[in-house]
Design an enzyme around this catalytic site. Structure first.
Site, PDB file in Angstrom:
ATOM      1  N   HIS A 196       0.808  -1.251  -0.011  1.00 37.12           N
ATOM      2  CA  HIS A 196      -0.100   0.036   0.049  1.00 37.12           C
ATOM      3  C   HIS A 196       0.929   1.164  -0.017  1.00 37.12           C
ATOM      4  O   HIS A 196       1.978   1.087   0.110  1.00 37.12           O
ATOM      5  CB  HIS A 196      -0.837   0.004   1.099  1.00 37.12           C
ATOM      6  CG  HIS A 196      -0.154  -0.029   2.578  1.00 37.12           C
ATOM      7  ND1 HIS A 196      -0.161  -1.212   3.374  1.00 37.12           N
ATOM      8  CD2 HIS A 196       0.418   0.887   3.124  1.00 37.12           C
ATOM      9  CE1 HIS A 196       0.357  -0.900   4.331  1.00 37.12           C
ATOM     10  NE2 HIS A 196       0.842   0.434   4.390  1.00 37.12           N
TER      11      HIS A 196
HETATM   12  P1  TYD Z   1      -1.984  -3.083   7.383  1.00 40.30           P
HETATM   13  O1  TYD Z   1      -1.568  -1.738   7.466  1.00 40.30           O
HETATM   14  O2  TYD Z   1      -2.686  -3.428   6.170  1.00 40.30           O
HETATM   15  O3  TYD Z   1      -0.696  -3.883   7.443  1.00 40.30           O
HETATM   16  P2  TYD Z   1       0.766  -4.081   6.693  1.00 40.30           P
HETATM   17  O4  TYD Z   1       1.178  -2.793   6.560  1.00 40.30           O
HETATM   18  O5  TYD Z   1       1.636  -4.558   7.787  1.00 40.30           O
HETATM   19  O6  TYD Z   1       0.460  -5.256   5.709  1.00 40.30           O
HETATM   20  O7  TYD Z   1      -2.827  -3.429   8.681  1.00 40.30           O
HETATM   21  C1  TYD Z   1      -3.404  -4.640   8.840  1.00 40.30           C
HETATM   22  C2  TYD Z   1      -4.554  -4.554   9.441  1.00 40.30           C
HETATM   23  O8  TYD Z   1      -4.361  -3.783  10.846  1.00 40.30           O
HETATM   24  C3  TYD Z   1      -5.634  -3.585   8.849  1.00 40.30           C
HETATM   25  O9  TYD Z   1      -6.835  -4.117   8.907  1.00 40.30           O
HETATM   26  C4  TYD Z   1      -5.661  -2.326   9.617  1.00 40.30           C
HETATM   27  C5  TYD Z   1      -5.217  -2.596  10.945  1.00 40.30           C
HETATM   28  N1  TYD Z   1      -4.508  -1.509  11.556  1.00 40.30           N
HETATM   29  C6  TYD Z   1      -4.962  -0.728  12.685  1.00 40.30           C
HETATM   30  O10 TYD Z   1      -6.238  -1.129  12.911  1.00 40.30           O
HETATM   31  N2  TYD Z   1      -4.213   0.167  13.247  1.00 40.30           N
HETATM   32  C7  TYD Z   1      -2.990   0.631  12.891  1.00 40.30           C
HETATM   33  O11 TYD Z   1      -2.115   1.330  13.282  1.00 40.30           O
HETATM   34  C8  TYD Z   1      -2.437  -0.259  11.630  1.00 40.30           C
HETATM   35  C9  TYD Z   1      -1.047  -0.112  11.089  1.00 40.30           C
HETATM   36  C10 TYD Z   1      -3.175  -1.379  11.234  1.00 40.30           C
END
Ligand code: TYD
Length: 135
Positions: free
Chosen positions: A51
Site C-alpha cells: 500500500h
Molecule cells: P496493514 O496496514 O494492512 O498492515 P501491513 O502494512 O503490515 O501489511 O494493517 C493490517 C490491519 O491492521 C488492517 O486491517 C488495519 C489494522 N491496523 C490498525 O487497526 N491500526 C494500525 O495502526 C495499523 C498499522 C493497522
C-alpha cells in the site's frame, strides 16, 4: 540519483550492560510520533505492506532480524535491507511499499506521524499510479 527514502542513524547509548536506542523529533525524525505499531511473527515467504500513504510519515526500524523494504514512487523502484536497530528508514508520503524477506524472529517497528486512518491508505497499485499522475 536521489534516493526514494533516507536511512537515519538512531542515537544509541552503549554501556557494559547493553544498548539503548532512542528516537525523537528533531535530529532523527522530522515528525512527532503519534502512533507506534510493530509487525512480528511474519510467516515464511510472506510479505507485508502492499500500500501507499497519502500524508503519513513513518520511520521503519528492524528491531530484530532483517527484512527488505521495496519502494515505488510511481516511476522508479528502490530496495532497502534493514538489519539493525541502530538505523531506521524514513518514509515520506506517496510511496508504494512492500516488506519482504523477513528472517525468522524479525520485528518491524514503525513510528507514524498520525493515528490510524484507513482513508490515508491507497491499497490498489493502479489507483496509486493514477493518484501519482494526478498530483
Ligand atoms: P496493514 O496496514 O494492512 O498492515 P501491513 O502494512 O503490515 O501489511 O494493517 C493490517 C490491519 O491492521 C488492517 O486491517 C488495519 C489494522 N491496523 C490498525 O487497526 N491500526 C494500525 O495502526 C495499523 C498499522 C493497522
Amino acid at each position: 540519483m536521489s534516493s526514494l527514502a533516507k536511512i537515519v542513524k538512531i542515537p544509541t547509548f552503549v554501556d557494559p550492560t547493553g544498548k539503548l536506542g532512542f528516537v525523537q523529533r528533531g535530529a532523527t525524525i522530522p515528525f512527532e510520533p503519534r502512533r507506534v505499531y510493530y509487525i512480528f511473527d511474519v510467516e515464511p515467504d510472506c510479505n507485508r505492506g502492499g500500500h501507499a500513504h497519502k500524508e503519513l510519515q513513518q520511520l521503519v526500524i528492524a528491531l530484530c532480524g532483517n527484512f527488505t523494504v521495496k519502494l515505488f514512487d510511481g516511476f522508479v523502484s528502490e530496495e532497502f535491507n534493514l538489519n539493525s536497530p541502530t538505523e531506521g528508514l524514513l518514509l515520506e508520503p506517496g510511496l508504494w511499499r512492500e516488506l519482504t524477506d523477513f528472517t525468522e524472529g524479525s520485528v518491524c517497528l514503525v513510528l507514524a506521524s498520525a493515528p490510524y486512518d484507513e482513508s490515508d491508505y491507497i491499497r490498489d497499485l493502479n489507483e496509486f499510479t493514477a493518484w501519482v499522475a494526478n498530483k
